[in-house]
Design a protein around this motif. Structure first.
Motif, PDB file in Angstrom:
ATOM      1  N   ASP A   7      -0.804  18.476  -7.757  1.00  0.00           N
ATOM      2  CA  ASP A   7      -0.976  18.402  -6.301  1.00  0.00           C
ATOM      3  C   ASP A   7      -1.287  19.741  -5.660  1.00  0.00           C
ATOM      4  O   ASP A   7      -1.922  19.787  -4.607  1.00  0.00           O
ATOM      5  N   GLU A   8      -0.838  20.838  -6.270  1.00  0.00           N
ATOM      6  CA  GLU A   8      -1.168  22.160  -5.730  1.00  0.00           C
ATOM      7  C   GLU A   8      -1.088  23.205  -6.823  1.00  0.00           C
ATOM      8  O   GLU A   8      -0.273  23.113  -7.736  1.00  0.00           O
ATOM      9  N   VAL A  20      -6.903  18.354 -11.297  1.00  0.00           N
ATOM     10  CA  VAL A  20      -6.977  18.090  -9.861  1.00  0.00           C
ATOM     11  C   VAL A  20      -8.202  17.246  -9.545  1.00  0.00           C
ATOM     12  O   VAL A  20      -8.117  16.204  -8.883  1.00  0.00           O
ATOM     13  N   GLU A  21      -9.356  17.677 -10.060  1.00  0.00           N
ATOM     14  CA  GLU A  21     -10.608  16.990  -9.737  1.00  0.00           C
ATOM     15  C   GLU A  21     -10.888  15.808 -10.663  1.00  0.00           C
ATOM     16  O   GLU A  21     -11.154  14.695 -10.195  1.00  0.00           O
ATOM     17  N   THR A  66       5.485  14.532  -7.094  1.00  0.00           N
ATOM     18  CA  THR A  66       4.421  15.505  -6.887  1.00  0.00           C
ATOM     19  C   THR A  66       4.647  16.719  -7.784  1.00  0.00           C
ATOM     20  O   THR A  66       5.776  17.028  -8.167  1.00  0.00           O
ATOM     21  N   ILE A  67       3.539  17.403  -8.100  1.00  0.00           N
ATOM     22  CA  ILE A  67       3.589  18.494  -9.065  1.00  0.00           C
ATOM     23  C   ILE A  67       2.949  19.748  -8.485  1.00  0.00           C
ATOM     24  O   ILE A  67       1.809  19.722  -8.019  1.00  0.00           O
ATOM     25  N   ALA A  74     -11.284  30.857  -7.428  1.00  0.00           N
ATOM     26  CA  ALA A  74     -11.200  29.798  -8.434  1.00  0.00           C
ATOM     27  C   ALA A  74     -10.546  28.533  -7.890  1.00  0.00           C
ATOM     28  O   ALA A  74     -10.565  27.499  -8.555  1.00  0.00           O
ATOM     29  N   GLY A  75      -9.958  28.620  -6.701  1.00  0.00           N
ATOM     30  CA  GLY A  75      -9.410  27.426  -6.080  1.00  0.00           C
ATOM     31  C   GLY A  75      -7.919  27.397  -5.884  1.00  0.00           C
ATOM     32  O   GLY A  75      -7.352  26.366  -5.487  1.00  0.00           O
ATOM     33  N   ALA A  76      -7.234  28.509  -6.141  1.00  0.00           N
ATOM     34  CA  ALA A  76      -5.788  28.547  -5.939  1.00  0.00           C
ATOM     35  C   ALA A  76      -5.451  28.913  -4.503  1.00  0.00           C
ATOM     36  O   ALA A  76      -6.231  29.582  -3.817  1.00  0.00           O
ATOM     37  N   ARG A  77      -4.289  28.487  -4.075  1.00  0.00           N
ATOM     38  CA  ARG A  77      -3.740  29.034  -2.838  1.00  0.00           C
ATOM     39  C   ARG A  77      -2.962  30.289  -3.235  1.00  0.00           C
ATOM     40  O   ARG A  77      -2.065  30.232  -4.073  1.00  0.00           O
TER      41      ARG A  77
END
Length: 314
Positions: free
Chosen positions: A67-68, A60-61, A34-35, A87-90
């Motif tokens: 993965d995150e 990602v899409e 995982t990355i 923008a879609g970040a955690r």
């Protein structure tokens, strides 16, 4: 140049084109690794959103490589967190991570703490001030970690234009870091961008390394990784051109002092130099001295932190 370095340049220096994205994705699916992509950010509202959006769209899409995507905000006073989240970040704030240990200012501090809030087997660090960002920066440097079992850390290499002139960026690299490495750690002389903020590594390596809290983190990490895993476990990938906001001369001086301090600690742990830098600015009465402290603190390997050890067991 050392014969060992010349050999390394032919066996551990690649281009992003050497590993097309389908090959990188197939390696990820085959190995099950995982990355995590981490962006340390301080007042980067103008650029962080575009970087996050590009990674999410491309990796990602469209292609499930990453993965995150985590932005660690180190105390921004602008809209960095809001823009990154949109923008879609955690987004995680530095002070919320490991509150038992009070945070100090510095890029290395943020990178160190990011290990506690990410889960990837491979962690990829990307600076948040890049312009005209390409997701090749990510896929390029994680590629060798997925396809070459013996590689543990990969740095990006690139052109760094300054004021329209090719190859003129990276002034601290050329004036401070490169001479230090060539003289004291000649095995690392083949790295084109030893101070670059774009690199990926296996978590199993990162959790064993101490992290200088400030700008010395990249040099310290490279030197420590050399001693821990050896030159053949290190690599670099050409990802093209890096465009970002350039610092003024005095800021570069402070960066250089921190980098020299990091090197000096590794050369002679017991002999400490004055951890301060005096610079001059013209004021109403002529040149006035301004003295800045140089980052001297380092965080221990994350494996020594109880909260991290408990998380691994869980």
């Amino acid at each position: 140049m050392l014969e060992e370095v010349e050999r390394w340049l032919t066996t551990r220096s690649w281009s992003v084109a050497d590993r097309p994205l389908p090959r990188v994705l197939a390696a990820k699916q085959r190995t099950g690794q995982t990355i995590s992509v981490v962006l340390p950010a301080l007042n980067e509202e103008e650029t962080v959103g575009d970087i996050v959006a590009a990674i999410r769209r491309d990796l990602v899409e469209r292609v499930p490589l990453v993965d995150e995507v985590v932005v660690v905000d180190s105390g921004s006073t602008d809209r960095t967190s809001e823009v990154a989240a949109r923008a879609g970040a955690r987004v995680v704030h530095r002070d919320e991570i490991l509150p038992r240990i009070p945070a100090v200012p510095g890029k290395g501090e943020v990178l160190w703490r990011s290990l506690l809030v990410t889960g990837g087997d491979i962690v990829c660090f990307i600076d948040a001030d890049l312009r005209e960002f390409s997701s090749d920066f990510v896929s390029g440097i994680v590629g060798p970690l997925l396809t070459e079992p013996g590689v543990d850390l990969v740095k990006a290499m690139y052109d760094r234009p300054l004021a329209g002139s090719a190859g003129q960026g990276g002034r601290v690299t050329e004036l401070m870091a490169r001479p230090l490495l060539n003289m004291h750690w000649p095995q690392l002389a083949g790295f084109v961008q030893p101070l670059g903020g774009e690199y990926a590594a296996r978590r199993s390596l990162l959790e064993q390394l101490p992290f200088p809290v400030g700008y010395g983190v990249e040099l310290g990490m490279l030197v420590d990784a050399l001693h821990l895993v050896g030159l053949d476990a290190l690599a670099q990938v050409d990802v093209g051109v890096r465009r970002h906001r350039h610092q003024d001369g005095q800021a570069l001086g402070r960066m250089a002092a921190a980098i020299y301090r990091t090197a000096q600690l590794r050369l002679a742990r017991g002999h400490l130099i004055r951890p301060a830098l005096t610079q001059f600015e013209r004021g109403e009465d002529g040149f006035e001295p301004r003295t800045y402290s140089v980052d001297t603190e380092e965080r221990p390997p994350m494996l020594e932190i109880a909260e991290y050890a408990e998380r691994k067991v869980a």
